[in-house]
Design a protein around this motif. Structure first.
Motif, mmCIF file in Angstrom:
data_model
loop_
_atom_site.group_PDB
_atom_site.id
_atom_site.type_symbol
_atom_site.label_atom_id
_atom_site.label_comp_id
_atom_site.label_asym_id
_atom_site.label_seq_id
_atom_site.Cartn_x
_atom_site.Cartn_y
_atom_site.Cartn_z
ATOM 1 N N GLU A 197 -16.610 35.563 27.858
ATOM 2 C CA GLU A 197 -15.679 34.394 28.327
ATOM 3 C C GLU A 197 -16.503 33.684 29.503
ATOM 4 O OE1 GLU A 197 -11.435 34.823 28.578
ATOM 5 O OE2 GLU A 197 -11.614 36.587 27.145
ATOM 6 N N LEU A 198 -17.282 34.297 29.848
ATOM 7 C CA LEU A 198 -18.422 33.773 31.098
ATOM 8 C C LEU A 198 -19.743 34.221 30.879
ATOM 9 C CD1 LEU A 198 -18.329 32.087 33.739
ATOM 10 C CD2 LEU A 198 -18.121 34.281 34.924
ATOM 11 N N VAL A 199 -20.641 33.318 31.065
ATOM 12 C CA VAL A 199 -22.111 33.715 31.047
ATOM 13 C C VAL A 199 -22.694 33.381 32.166
ATOM 14 C CG1 VAL A 199 -24.482 32.945 30.050
ATOM 15 C CG2 VAL A 199 -22.223 33.275 28.531
ATOM 16 N N ILE A 200 -23.466 34.137 32.983
ATOM 17 C CA ILE A 200 -23.929 33.915 34.134
ATOM 18 C C ILE A 200 -25.360 34.113 34.113
ATOM 19 C CG2 ILE A 200 -24.018 34.897 36.473
ATOM 20 C CD1 ILE A 200 -21.229 36.388 35.834
ATOM 21 N N GLY A 201 -26.217 33.146 34.642
ATOM 22 C CA GLY A 201 -27.636 33.247 34.747
ATOM 23 C C GLY A 201 -28.406 31.837 34.982
ATOM 24 N N ASP A 202 -29.138 31.737 34.317
ATOM 25 C CA ASP A 202 -30.077 30.496 34.729
ATOM 26 C C ASP A 202 -30.734 29.941 33.416
ATOM 27 O OD1 ASP A 202 -32.654 32.118 34.251
ATOM 28 O OD2 ASP A 202 -31.835 33.151 36.387
ATOM 29 N N HIS A 203 -31.520 28.871 33.685
ATOM 30 C CA HIS A 203 -32.437 28.059 32.588
ATOM 31 C C HIS A 203 -31.610 28.048 31.124
ATOM 32 C CE1 HIS A 203 -36.515 29.085 34.558
ATOM 33 N NE2 HIS A 203 -35.660 28.307 35.214
ATOM 34 N N GLY A 204 -32.157 28.400 29.957
ATOM 35 C CA GLY A 204 -31.386 28.356 28.750
ATOM 36 C C GLY A 204 -30.255 29.508 28.480
ATOM 37 N N TRP A 205 -30.087 30.322 29.255
ATOM 38 C CA TRP A 205 -28.898 31.308 29.161
ATOM 39 C C TRP A 205 -27.477 30.379 29.692
ATOM 40 C CZ3 TRP A 205 -28.632 35.974 27.157
ATOM 41 C CH2 TRP A 205 -29.877 36.591 26.994
ATOM 42 N N VAL A 206 -27.592 29.478 30.570
ATOM 43 C CA VAL A 206 -26.471 28.753 31.180
ATOM 44 C C VAL A 206 -26.546 27.430 29.944
ATOM 45 C CG1 VAL A 206 -25.485 27.456 32.699
ATOM 46 C CG2 VAL A 206 -26.797 29.372 33.364
ATOM 47 N N CYS A 207 -27.622 26.815 29.699
ATOM 48 C CA CYS A 207 -27.273 25.558 28.955
ATOM 49 C C CYS A 207 -26.957 25.973 27.496
ATOM 50 C CB CYS A 207 -28.602 24.869 29.279
ATOM 51 S SG CYS A 207 -28.768 24.045 30.828
ATOM 52 N N GLY A 208 -27.492 27.095 27.029
ATOM 53 C CA GLY A 208 -27.525 27.346 25.685
ATOM 54 C C GLY A 208 -26.156 27.904 25.530
ATOM 55 N N ALA A 209 -25.493 28.621 26.553
ATOM 56 C CA ALA A 209 -24.189 29.139 26.393
ATOM 57 C C ALA A 209 -23.022 27.907 26.570
ATOM 58 C CB ALA A 209 -23.732 30.193 27.386
ATOM 59 N N GLY A 210 -23.462 27.076 27.405
ATOM 60 C CA GLY A 210 -22.634 25.897 27.588
ATOM 61 C C GLY A 210 -22.343 24.919 26.484
ATOM 62 N N GLN A 211 -23.501 24.822 25.855
ATOM 63 C CA GLN A 211 -23.877 23.850 24.762
ATOM 64 C C GLN A 211 -22.756 24.250 23.451
ATOM 65 O OE1 GLN A 211 -25.050 20.900 24.340
ATOM 66 N NE2 GLN A 211 -24.257 20.687 22.286
ATOM 67 N N LEU A 212 -22.691 25.648 23.669
ATOM 68 C CA LEU A 212 -21.865 26.463 22.404
ATOM 69 C C LEU A 212 -20.245 26.550 22.808
ATOM 70 C CD1 LEU A 212 -24.174 29.274 21.234
ATOM 71 C CD2 LEU A 212 -23.610 27.059 20.199
ATOM 72 N N GLY A 213 -20.020 26.098 23.979
ATOM 73 C CA GLY A 213 -18.608 26.064 24.380
ATOM 74 C C GLY A 213 -18.142 27.268 25.258
ATOM 75 N N ILE A 214 -18.986 27.929 25.625
ATOM 76 C CA ILE A 214 -18.585 29.168 26.478
ATOM 77 C C ILE A 214 -18.926 28.825 27.898
ATOM 78 C CG2 ILE A 214 -19.354 31.615 27.020
ATOM 79 C CD1 ILE A 214 -20.393 31.855 24.026
ATOM 80 N N GLU A 215 -17.876 29.090 28.828
ATOM 81 C CA GLU A 215 -18.195 28.894 30.306
ATOM 82 C C GLU A 215 -19.387 29.554 30.615
ATOM 83 O OE1 GLU A 215 -15.484 28.777 34.507
ATOM 84 O OE2 GLU A 215 -14.885 29.970 32.715
ATOM 85 N N SER A 216 -20.045 28.550 31.485
ATOM 86 C CA SER A 216 -21.385 29.163 32.235
ATOM 87 C C SER A 216 -21.710 28.718 33.393
ATOM 88 C CB SER A 216 -22.498 28.919 31.321
ATOM 89 O OG SER A 216 -22.596 27.448 31.024
ATOM 90 N N ILE A 217 -21.976 29.582 34.316
ATOM 91 C CA ILE A 217 -22.456 29.328 35.633
ATOM 92 C C ILE A 217 -23.933 29.774 36.021
ATOM 93 C CG2 ILE A 217 -20.067 29.244 36.663
ATOM 94 C CD1 ILE A 217 -20.430 31.959 37.746
ATOM 95 N N GLY A 218 -24.657 29.286 37.136
ATOM 96 C CA GLY A 218 -25.952 29.657 37.222
ATOM 97 C C GLY A 218 -26.710 28.975 38.300
ATOM 98 N N LEU A 219 -27.824 29.383 38.384
ATOM 99 C CA LEU A 219 -28.697 28.664 39.593
ATOM 100 C C LEU A 219 -29.717 27.983 38.767
ATOM 101 C CD1 LEU A 219 -29.361 32.327 41.368
ATOM 102 C CD2 LEU A 219 -27.481 30.977 41.661
#
Length: 266
Positions: A197-219
């Motif tokens: 329900e939350l992805v935490i990270g950077d680069h493609g981890w954040v954008c890839g998850a966010g694009q799929l509708g999963i909440e993401s936060i990162g640096l």
């Protein structure tokens, strides 16, 4: 105190990322180059001028298009504001005990930062996911297509180069690709486990998850416009502007600050 550290460690203020490198990233993003969109499919058209204004607003870089050389600049106040928002999302995730996934494309620098977040979230009752461990992923690099292996260190996902040392060791490879987070999410679904329900990270981890509708936060650094575009378009919850390539120990005060603000200090 943290503001002074951000400036002294060059996490903010004049940073090592050059203005030339940042502007090149904005040009490539405007052209929808996948090396820079890193998993995000923008809804609107983003011209170079739009991106420059966005990055000036989100990071504090110069909005002057004639400023084309020298070090880029991050406003430490914007970093602190974003870190506070980041901490609030961690606090909410911990309170709800939601499943979380952490991943980094900067394991040499940021692995310990994320690992300490993973430890704190796990202690708070969150399920820290580690799906598809060992799965091979073909990623296009400047050297051509190379096969990497998905691995986890202290609950943080990363990819390893072919022939890298044994699983569980560190560090892994530098990567901007969204393919690792897609592989991890496919692994969750194949195993029938809960999605993060939350992805935490950077680069493609954040954008890839966010694009799929999963909440993401990162640096994100000043040459990573995709996370800030994702935030502006509502697919990334928080993008923290800072230099993502300084010494790993320089991020420890940020870890303490975020965990204190999230009420997750152990």
């Amino acid at each position: 105190m943290l503001r002074a550290h951000l400036l002294a460690a060059r996490l903010a203020g004049p940073v090592a990322t050059s203005r030339e490198k940042s502007l090149r990233s904005y040009r490539l993003f405007a052209a929808r180059d996948p090396r820079v969109t890193i998993g995000l499919d923008p809804v609107r058209t983003w011209r170079e001028s739009d991106l420059l204004r966005l990055m000036a607003d989100k990071c504090g870089v110069s909005a002057d298009p004639t400023h084309v050389t020298g070090p880029d600049v991050i406003d430490p106040e914007r970093t602190l504001t974003a870190l506070n928002a980041f901490a609030l999302r961690l606090r909410a995730a911990a309170a709800a005990r939601v499943p979380v996934l952490l991943g980094t494309g900067h394991p040499h620098r940021l692995l310990i930062f994320y690992a300490e977040l993973a430890d704190a979230l796990s202690a708070a009752g969150c399920l820290v996911l580690s799906p598809a461990q060992g799965r091979c992923i073909d990623i296009t690099t400047r050297f051509g297509v190379r096969t990497y292996r998905l691995d986890y260190v202290r609950g943080v996902a990363l990819v390893r180069e072919p022939g890298a040392r044994c699983a569980g060791s560190e560090p892994g490879a530098h990567s901007h690709s969204p393919l690792p987070v897609r592989a991890a999410l496919e692994g969750v679904m194949e195993a029938g486990g809960p999605l993060p329900e939350l992805v935490i990270g950077d680069h493609g981890w954040v954008c890839g998850a966010g694009q799929l509708g999963i909440e993401s936060i990162g640096l994100a650094d000043t040459d990573d416009p995709a996370l800030f575009v994702g935030e502006a378009e509502g697919r990334v919850s928080v993008a923290v502007p800072l230099d993502d390539g300084v010494r790993s120990d320089y991020y420890r005060p940020l870890t303490r600050y975020v965990l204190n603000r999230a009420c997750l200090s152990q």
